[in-house]
Design a protein around this motif. Structure first.
Motif, PDB file in Angstrom:
ATOM      1  N   PHE A 142      24.215  94.517  93.389  1.00  0.00           N
ATOM      2  CA  PHE A 142      24.438  93.097  93.667  1.00  0.00           C
ATOM      3  C   PHE A 142      25.578  92.476  92.869  1.00  0.00           C
ATOM      4  N   GLY A 143      26.161  93.219  91.942  1.00  0.00           N
ATOM      5  CA  GLY A 143      27.229  92.676  91.122  1.00  0.00           C
ATOM      6  C   GLY A 143      26.752  91.714  90.061  1.00  0.00           C
ATOM      7  N   THR A 144      25.478  91.822  89.636  1.00  0.00           N
ATOM      8  CA  THR A 144      24.937  90.920  88.620  1.00  0.00           C
ATOM      9  C   THR A 144      25.604  91.196  87.272  1.00  0.00           C
ATOM     10  N   ASN A 145      26.237  90.172  86.736  1.00  0.00           N
ATOM     11  CA  ASN A 145      26.987  90.335  85.482  1.00  0.00           C
ATOM     12  C   ASN A 145      26.576  89.360  84.388  1.00  0.00           C
ATOM     13  N   VAL A 146      25.627  88.471  84.682  1.00  0.00           N
ATOM     14  CA  VAL A 146      25.077  87.567  83.674  1.00  0.00           C
ATOM     15  C   VAL A 146      23.582  87.844  83.591  1.00  0.00           C
ATOM     16  N   ILE A 147      23.129  88.249  82.403  1.00  0.00           N
ATOM     17  CA  ILE A 147      21.771  88.729  82.223  1.00  0.00           C
ATOM     18  C   ILE A 147      21.002  87.790  81.301  1.00  0.00           C
ATOM     19  N   PHE A 148      19.763  87.457  81.692  1.00  0.00           N
ATOM     20  CA  PHE A 148      18.875  86.659  80.857  1.00  0.00           C
ATOM     21  C   PHE A 148      17.639  87.492  80.531  1.00  0.00           C
ATOM     22  N   ILE A 149      17.342  87.642  79.243  1.00  0.00           N
ATOM     23  CA  ILE A 149      16.172  88.397  78.802  1.00  0.00           C
ATOM     24  C   ILE A 149      15.246  87.451  78.039  1.00  0.00           C
ATOM     25  N   ASP A 150      14.065  87.229  78.587  1.00  0.00           N
ATOM     26  CA  ASP A 150      13.099  86.280  78.027  1.00  0.00           C
ATOM     27  C   ASP A 150      11.757  86.997  77.784  1.00  0.00           C
ATOM     28  N   HIS A 151      11.569  87.572  76.594  1.00  0.00           N
ATOM     29  CA  HIS A 151      12.387  87.393  75.421  1.00  0.00           C
ATOM     30  C   HIS A 151      12.520  88.706  74.666  1.00  0.00           C
ATOM     31  N   LEU A 152      13.209  88.679  73.537  1.00  0.00           N
ATOM     32  CA  LEU A 152      13.551  89.860  72.754  1.00  0.00           C
ATOM     33  C   LEU A 152      12.369  90.764  72.458  1.00  0.00           C
TER      34      LEU A 152
END
Length: 210
Positions: free
Chosen positions: A73-83
């Protein structure tokens, strides 16, 4: 980072809404079920991608899903909730917590640089609550100073209290503190308000620290 319930996830969801027409976002949301997470956007749900199932305690698995999202999909901004959902707590109990988390964050940073990704990593704080006149500090991030050392930008959030029926309660206003900025070096505060559109909007311009 921020104390619990101060708006970390909602702020990152606002960023997703603001950039989704230009960037492809991939979310790993461990604390909130997918349907509930989507409902938090309100009526105007932006386009974003999320794994059908989430696996905890495996940075390798997250990296594999990030590469899959990038390829499909070309996903280039990643959000990880949480560490802390990336950490094997049993393994952590047998090692130096700070060094183990630092090594993992450094691995993630190198991974982001290798593939040209932007990663927003949400982290908890040591303090559950702050005094009314106390702002969160970069040293308050839980478990390892290496988290902030590896980050290019560190942002802290604090919800403001308002009087309601004679009592002080958390309202819709918040302060976003930029406490580290490797890009430009500029630090400061941004006053935000959480609106009925389920988004944070900026109340005024950034106040640069002297």
């Amino acid at each position: 980072s921020s104390p619990t319930g101060q708006g970390k996830t909602s702020f990152c969801q606002t960023l997703t809404s603001n950039i989704s027409d230009k960037e492809k976002c991939l979310w790993f949301t461990y604390e909130v079920p997918i349907v509930q997470f989507a409902e938090k956007f309100g009526a105007d749900v932006p386009t974003f991608y999320i794994p059908m199932k989430l696996k905890e305690s495996s940075l390798t698995w997250i990296q594999a899903r990030i590469l899959e999202g990038l390829a499909k999909f070309g996903t280039n901004v990643i959000f990880i909730d949480h560490l802390h959902f990336m950490i094997d707590m049993e393994m952590l109990s047998r090692s130096n917590t700070s060094l183990s988390i630092g090594s993992m964050v450094r691995n993630l940073k190198k991974f982001a640089l290798d593939y040209g990704l932007i990663i927003f990593l949400i982290a908890h704080m040591k303090k559950i609550r702050l005094e009314d006149n106390e702002n969160p500090d970069i040293d308050d991030i839980r478990d390892s100073s290496f988290i902030s050392q590896e980050a290019d930008i560190v942002m802290m959030m604090k919800r403001k209290k308002e009087k309601m029926n004679g009592d002080l309660v958390f309202g819709n206003r918040a302060k976003l503190l930029v406490v580290k900025n490797r890009e430009t070096g500029k630090l400061g505060n941004i006053n935000l308000i959480y609106t009925t559109l389920n988004k944070f909007l900026e109340e005024d311009t950034i106040h640069e620290q002297e």
